[in-house]
Design an enzyme around this catalytic site. Sequence first.
Site, PDB file in Angstrom:
ATOM      1  N   SER A 239      28.331  40.240  39.723  1.00 49.43           N
ATOM      2  CA  SER A 239      27.371  41.194  39.132  1.00 49.43           C
ATOM      3  C   SER A 239      26.210  41.453  40.091  1.00 49.43           C
ATOM      4  CB  SER A 239      26.867  40.702  37.778  1.00 49.43           C
ATOM      5  OG  SER A 239      26.376  39.381  37.864  1.00 49.43           O
ATOM      6  N   HIS A 316      34.717  27.489  38.518  1.00 51.36           N
ATOM      7  CA  HIS A 316      33.691  28.325  39.151  1.00 51.36           C
ATOM      8  C   HIS A 316      34.071  28.558  40.605  1.00 51.36           C
ATOM      9  CE1 HIS A 316      29.780  29.870  40.396  1.00 51.36           C
ATOM     10  NE2 HIS A 316      29.604  30.131  39.118  1.00 51.36           N
ATOM     11  N   ARG A 325      23.490  24.849  33.960  1.00 53.33           N
ATOM     12  CA  ARG A 325      23.205  25.800  32.875  1.00 53.33           C
ATOM     13  C   ARG A 325      23.973  25.391  31.620  1.00 53.33           C
ATOM     14  NH1 ARG A 325      24.942  31.211  35.877  1.00 53.33           N
ATOM     15  NH2 ARG A 325      26.772  29.879  36.156  1.00 53.33           N
TER      16      ARG A 325
HETATM   17  N1  HAX Z   1      41.757  27.676  33.647  1.00 48.69           N
HETATM   18  C1  HAX Z   1      42.971  27.760  34.227  1.00 48.69           C
HETATM   19  N2  HAX Z   1      43.163  27.966  35.540  1.00 48.69           N
HETATM   20  C2  HAX Z   1      42.069  28.057  36.305  1.00 48.69           C
HETATM   21  C3  HAX Z   1      40.769  27.941  35.794  1.00 48.69           C
HETATM   22  C4  HAX Z   1      40.640  27.759  34.392  1.00 48.69           C
HETATM   23  N3  HAX Z   1      39.449  27.694  33.809  1.00 48.69           N
HETATM   24  N4  HAX Z   1      39.890  28.071  36.794  1.00 48.69           N
HETATM   25  C5  HAX Z   1      40.615  28.276  37.910  1.00 48.69           C
HETATM   26  N5  HAX Z   1      41.929  28.274  37.614  1.00 48.69           N
HETATM   27  C6  HAX Z   1      43.052  28.578  38.503  1.00 48.69           C
HETATM   28  C7  HAX Z   1      42.857  29.980  39.050  1.00 48.69           C
HETATM   29  O1  HAX Z   1      43.282  30.961  38.116  1.00 48.69           O
HETATM   30  C8  HAX Z   1      43.673  29.931  40.311  1.00 48.69           C
HETATM   31  O2  HAX Z   1      45.019  30.052  39.955  1.00 48.69           O
HETATM   32  P1  HAX Z   1      46.050  30.912  40.868  1.00 48.69           P
HETATM   33  O3  HAX Z   1      46.052  30.205  42.180  1.00 48.69           O
HETATM   34  O4  HAX Z   1      47.322  30.821  40.103  1.00 48.69           O
HETATM   35  O5  HAX Z   1      45.474  32.290  40.950  1.00 48.69           O
HETATM   36  C9  HAX Z   1      43.432  28.511  40.807  1.00 48.69           C
HETATM   37  O6  HAX Z   1      43.003  27.755  39.653  1.00 48.69           O
HETATM   38  C10 HAX Z   1      42.372  28.402  41.885  1.00 48.69           C
HETATM   39  O7  HAX Z   1      41.192  29.030  41.430  1.00 48.69           O
HETATM   40  P2  HAX Z   1      39.754  28.553  41.980  1.00 48.69           P
HETATM   41  O8  HAX Z   1      39.733  28.772  43.453  1.00 48.69           O
HETATM   42  O9  HAX Z   1      39.445  27.198  41.467  1.00 48.69           O
HETATM   43  O10 HAX Z   1      38.789  29.542  41.209  1.00 48.69           O
HETATM   44  P3  HAX Z   1      38.354  31.014  41.640  1.00 48.69           P
HETATM   45  O11 HAX Z   1      37.203  30.896  42.559  1.00 48.69           O
HETATM   46  O12 HAX Z   1      39.504  31.820  42.075  1.00 48.69           O
HETATM   47  O13 HAX Z   1      37.890  31.597  40.242  1.00 48.69           O
HETATM   48  C11 HAX Z   1      36.858  31.541  38.134  1.00 48.69           C
HETATM   49  C12 HAX Z   1      36.733  31.147  39.607  1.00 48.69           C
HETATM   50  C13 HAX Z   1      35.506  31.299  37.472  1.00 48.69           C
HETATM   51  C14 HAX Z   1      37.183  33.037  38.058  1.00 48.69           C
HETATM   52  C15 HAX Z   1      37.968  30.699  37.459  1.00 48.69           C
HETATM   53  O14 HAX Z   1      37.585  29.346  37.482  1.00 48.69           O
HETATM   54  C16 HAX Z   1      38.246  31.131  36.040  1.00 48.69           C
HETATM   55  O15 HAX Z   1      39.041  32.042  35.839  1.00 48.69           O
HETATM   56  N6  HAX Z   1      37.613  30.480  35.020  1.00 48.69           N
HETATM   57  C17 HAX Z   1      37.758  30.882  33.641  1.00 48.69           C
HETATM   58  C18 HAX Z   1      36.917  32.132  33.347  1.00 48.69           C
HETATM   59  C19 HAX Z   1      35.456  31.792  33.358  1.00 48.69           C
HETATM   60  O16 HAX Z   1      34.993  30.846  32.742  1.00 48.69           O
HETATM   61  N7  HAX Z   1      34.664  32.636  34.056  1.00 48.69           N
HETATM   62  C20 HAX Z   1      33.205  32.492  34.096  1.00 48.69           C
HETATM   63  C21 HAX Z   1      32.733  31.809  35.373  1.00 48.69           C
HETATM   64  C22 HAX Z   1      31.230  31.667  35.418  1.00 48.69           C
HETATM   65  C23 HAX Z   1      30.604  33.003  35.536  1.00 48.69           C
HETATM   66  O17 HAX Z   1      30.708  33.720  36.504  1.00 48.69           O
HETATM   67  N8  HAX Z   1      29.996  33.432  34.489  1.00 48.69           N
HETATM   68  O18 HAX Z   1      29.566  34.686  34.443  1.00 48.69           O
END
Ligand code: HAX
Length: 432
Positions: A239, A316, A325
């Site tokens: 964002s 994250h 937080r």
């Molecule tokens: N549940 C299941 N799998 C997860 C996961 C979760 N909570 N978090 C990461 N993974 C998976 C990813 O999908 C990825 O899988 P693939 O290789 O199959 O694509 C793998 O683990 C590696 O991901 P990562 O490198 O650890 O995480 P990223 O940096 O790619 O993504 C995210 C970070 C926050 C997007 C991810 O942890 C996620 O999708 N979390 C759930 C959604 C969420 O809570 N988002 C809010 C984050 C905080 C924020 O920005 N708030 O606004």
Amino acid sequence: MSHLKEKLLKKIEEQRPRTTRLLKDFGEKVIDEVTISQVIGGMRDIKSLVTDISYLDPNEGIRYRDHTLDDTLKLLPKVPGGEMPYVEGLVYLLLTGEIPTDEEIKDVAEEFNKRKNVPKYVFDVIRAMPEDTHPMVMFSSAILSMQRESVFNQKYNELKKGDYWDATYEDALNLLAKLPEIGAFIYRHKFRNGDIIPSEPKLDFGANFAHMMGIDKPYDDVSRMYFIIHADHESGNASAHAGHLTASTLSDMYYSISSMTNALAGPLHGLANQEVLSWLQGVMVKLNHQKPTEELMKNFVLETLKSGHVIPGFGHAVLRKTDPRYTIQREFCLKHLPNDILFEYTSLLFKVVPPILLEQGKAKNPWPNVDAQSGVIQWYYGLKEYDFYTVLFAIGRAIGVASNLVWDRALNYPLERPKSLTTKMLEDAAGI
Ligand code: HAX
């Protein structure tokens, strides 16, 4: 000139030579290398943005102007009778780097009061939208519709580059002052039959928002806490980056904060707070609102993972420990709603999800983030329409992004333009 603007100008004048010197004398110094996995993988961790407003340490969490979040909450002056600081104080801190005095907070509050009236056409824009429009679309459209008010845009042709920050500052304060009014209007329009509660000028930013939402104390403190902890997470989060990128073309504050809002609305980012509640509600319905056993909760988590979905509120892109937080909100829950059933569900998730994600071995961070906890508090105080939650996040995030945009213009950060490559070029680089 307001005290805040005077102080900001002084800080800008001190900072400008530092940036100029870095560019002129050390511009070619190498500070990072880039790998193929970073190029394909969403530019993760590439050091390529500058901000002095906040810094995100993977283990410690966010620092605002070099203060941890815990310290920020301790150091900023508190609202009398409340547990949380003035949001106005945070605005002062992020813009100037200094902890404000009570007088300085009063100055920011007066600035906001002068600027909070929302033009009527903005409400007409919201009212004209179909009933099932998502609150984030309403929020973003309302902001964008006000672009004609931009001081930067109106004065652009006569402004010198050195003064861009001044018009951007005016836009920042004008817009930030209006966001609680717009957010509360959307809520009351969409979920309370249009029964709008007018703003109360004597109240501070957080209390006035609670008042316009029609939610009693201590929701004023919940709002202050919520806006403060969500305000900034350095510049690379989606964002903030969307706002920064848009503004780098000299698009004004309204275009940029609307962009920020649109990036926040994705389920991997700010919409995760809505997703957590929706997911938890699903689990609760299946369990007839009984407290689940650890075994049952594990099964729900595994089922979600098996269906190919992420567990919202966990993981994250930068953090590698539990998000402070999350902890701050958890402590609030332990104090104010320890026996709430939804809080018990969340606590159980905190226990069962990390070991499962660790065992699965994919997520780099198995720990909860800000969104795992925030909806529970909103729900407890009666805000049960969870598709509104990301608007709350957006009001907070706009404070950090708007502050950054003022500094972006003050330091003349240029148009963003990273370079892209073709797959063939990457294969060549890999020696394939
Ligand atoms: N549940 C299941 N799998 C997860 C996961 C979760 N909570 N978090 C990461 N993974 C998976 C990813 O999908 C990825 O899988 P693939 O290789 O199959 O694509 C793998 O683990 C590696 O991901 P990562 O490198 O650890 O995480 P990223 O940096 O790619 O993504 C995210 C970070 C926050 C997007 C991810 O942890 C996620 O999708 N979390 C759930 C959604 C969420 O809570 N988002 C809010 C984050 C905080 C924020 O920005 N708030 O606004």
